[in-house]
Design a protein around this motif. Structure first.
Motif, PDB file in Angstrom:
ATOM      1  N   ARG A 150       0.834  -1.211   0.000  1.00 62.10           N
ATOM      2  CA  ARG A 150       0.000   0.000   0.000  1.00 62.10           C
ATOM      3  C   ARG A 150       0.870   1.264   0.000  1.00 62.10           C
ATOM      4  NH1 ARG A 150      -5.231   0.469   0.838  1.00 62.10           N
ATOM      5  NH2 ARG A 150      -5.362  -1.613   1.769  1.00 62.10           N
ATOM      6  N   ALA A 151       1.952   1.243   0.780  1.00 61.87           N
ATOM      7  CA  ALA A 151       2.857   2.401   0.819  1.00 61.87           C
ATOM      8  C   ALA A 151       3.479   2.646  -0.549  1.00 61.87           C
ATOM      9  CB  ALA A 151       3.940   2.179   1.869  1.00 61.87           C
ATOM     10  N   ALA A 152       3.860   1.581  -1.250  1.00 62.53           N
ATOM     11  CA  ALA A 152       4.425   1.724  -2.594  1.00 62.53           C
ATOM     12  C   ALA A 152       3.379   2.285  -3.549  1.00 62.53           C
ATOM     13  CB  ALA A 152       4.948   0.386  -3.106  1.00 62.53           C
ATOM     14  N   VAL A 153       2.144   1.795  -3.464  1.00 63.44           N
ATOM     15  CA  VAL A 153       1.059   2.289  -4.321  1.00 63.44           C
ATOM     16  C   VAL A 153       0.814   3.767  -4.046  1.00 63.44           C
ATOM     17  CG1 VAL A 153      -1.436   2.150  -4.734  1.00 63.44           C
ATOM     18  CG2 VAL A 153      -0.071   0.056  -4.661  1.00 63.44           C
ATOM     19  N   ARG A 154       0.770   4.139  -2.785  1.00 65.52           N
ATOM     20  CA  ARG A 154       0.521   5.548  -2.436  1.00 65.52           C
ATOM     21  C   ARG A 154       1.640   6.456  -2.918  1.00 65.52           C
ATOM     22  NH1 ARG A 154      -2.088   4.834   3.607  1.00 65.52           N
ATOM     23  NH2 ARG A 154      -4.170   4.286   2.844  1.00 65.52           N
ATOM     24  N   GLU A 155       2.866   5.953  -2.875  1.00 70.62           N
ATOM     25  CA  GLU A 155       3.991   6.750  -3.374  1.00 70.62           C
ATOM     26  C   GLU A 155       3.838   7.011  -4.872  1.00 70.62           C
ATOM     27  OE1 GLU A 155       8.799   6.391  -3.812  1.00 70.62           O
ATOM     28  OE2 GLU A 155       7.837   5.486  -2.068  1.00 70.62           O
ATOM     29  N   TYR A 156       3.513   5.962  -5.626  1.00 68.86           N
ATOM     30  CA  TYR A 156       3.313   6.134  -7.071  1.00 68.86           C
ATOM     31  C   TYR A 156       2.085   7.001  -7.350  1.00 68.86           C
ATOM     32  CZ  TYR A 156       6.854   2.599  -8.012  1.00 68.86           C
ATOM     33  OH  TYR A 156       8.031   1.907  -8.086  1.00 68.86           O
ATOM     34  N   LYS A 157       1.050   6.843  -6.559  1.00 67.14           N
ATOM     35  CA  LYS A 157      -0.164   7.650  -6.727  1.00 67.14           C
ATOM     36  C   LYS A 157       0.154   9.127  -6.499  1.00 67.14           C
ATOM     37  CE  LYS A 157      -4.931   8.001  -5.112  1.00 67.14           C
ATOM     38  NZ  LYS A 157      -5.901   7.514  -4.119  1.00 67.14           N
ATOM     39  N   GLU A 162      -7.479   2.086  -3.110  1.00 67.28           N
ATOM     40  CA  GLU A 162      -6.796   3.382  -3.200  1.00 67.28           C
ATOM     41  C   GLU A 162      -7.353   4.280  -4.305  1.00 67.28           C
ATOM     42  OE1 GLU A 162      -4.439   4.823  -1.222  1.00 67.28           O
ATOM     43  OE2 GLU A 162      -4.707   3.100   0.093  1.00 67.28           O
ATOM     44  N   TYR A 163      -7.831   3.695  -5.378  1.00 65.43           N
ATOM     45  CA  TYR A 163      -8.306   4.496  -6.507  1.00 65.43           C
ATOM     46  C   TYR A 163      -9.829   4.569  -6.586  1.00 65.43           C
ATOM     47  CZ  TYR A 163      -3.586   5.055  -8.241  1.00 65.43           C
ATOM     48  OH  TYR A 163      -2.271   5.400  -8.363  1.00 65.43           O
ATOM     49  N   GLU A 164     -10.529   4.024  -5.586  1.00 63.00           N
ATOM     50  CA  GLU A 164     -11.985   4.084  -5.554  1.00 63.00           C
ATOM     51  C   GLU A 164     -12.422   5.549  -5.506  1.00 63.00           C
ATOM     52  OE1 GLU A 164     -15.700   2.196  -3.051  1.00 63.00           O
ATOM     53  OE2 GLU A 164     -13.720   2.252  -2.145  1.00 63.00           O
ATOM     54  N   GLY A 165     -13.315   5.910  -6.381  1.00 63.28           N
ATOM     55  CA  GLY A 165     -13.809   7.278  -6.429  1.00 63.28           C
ATOM     56  C   GLY A 165     -12.856   8.258  -7.089  1.00 63.28           C
ATOM     57  N   SER A 166     -11.735   7.780  -7.581  1.00 62.95           N
ATOM     58  CA  SER A 166     -10.744   8.639  -8.224  1.00 62.95           C
ATOM     59  C   SER A 166     -11.088   8.818  -9.699  1.00 62.95           C
ATOM     60  CB  SER A 166      -9.359   7.981  -8.094  1.00 62.95           C
ATOM     61  OG  SER A 166      -8.418   8.676  -8.872  1.00 62.95           O
ATOM     62  N   ASP A 167     -10.603   9.900 -10.286  1.00 60.23           N
ATOM     63  CA  ASP A 167     -10.817  10.101 -11.716  1.00 60.23           C
ATOM     64  C   ASP A 167      -9.702   9.466 -12.543  1.00 60.23           C
ATOM     65  OD1 ASP A 167      -8.752  11.815 -11.059  1.00 60.23           O
ATOM     66  OD2 ASP A 167      -9.531  13.492 -12.229  1.00 60.23           O
TER      67      ASP A 167
END
Length: 103
Positions: A31-38, A77-82
């Motif tokens: 999750r931390a890696a995903v958030r960093e890329y996000k 992490e990307y739920e509700g994101s554009d």
């Protein structure tokens, strides 16, 4: 027996960014890696296709467990994101890196 780490290591050399995950990464580490890329503006599709899944494939110790965790985390992490999650949207451009709104 084929040394998959050596074979995939040569194939992905220079293409897969180095990611600091342990031999059995926890959900929190992924999750931390995903958030960093996000935070860098990447959509979920690019995080998976160009960053984490190639890393998991290129390293012999990872498998389906990590990919399944990644799918769950990306959806959360990307739920509700554009930003795109699985497929490229019509407003995304390959020339801009493929992510909507990324400059």
């Amino acid at each position: 027996m084929i040394d998959t780490e050596h074979v995939f290591g040569q194939f992905f050399e220079g293409r897969v960014p180095e990611i600091d995950l342990g031999p059995e990464p926890t959900e929190a580490e992924i999750r931390a890696a995903v958030r960093e890329y996000k935070s860098e503006g990447l959509c979920g599709r690019r995080v998976a296709e160009e960053r984490l899944v190639p890393h998991f494939i290129a390293n012999d110790g990872y498998g389906q467990r990590e990919i399944d965790l990644l799918e769950e985390i990306l959806e959360e992490e990307y739920e509700g994101s554009d930003r795109c999650l699985k497929t490229r949207r019509s407003q995304c451009s390959r020339l801009r890196g493929g992510c909507q709104g990324r400059r």
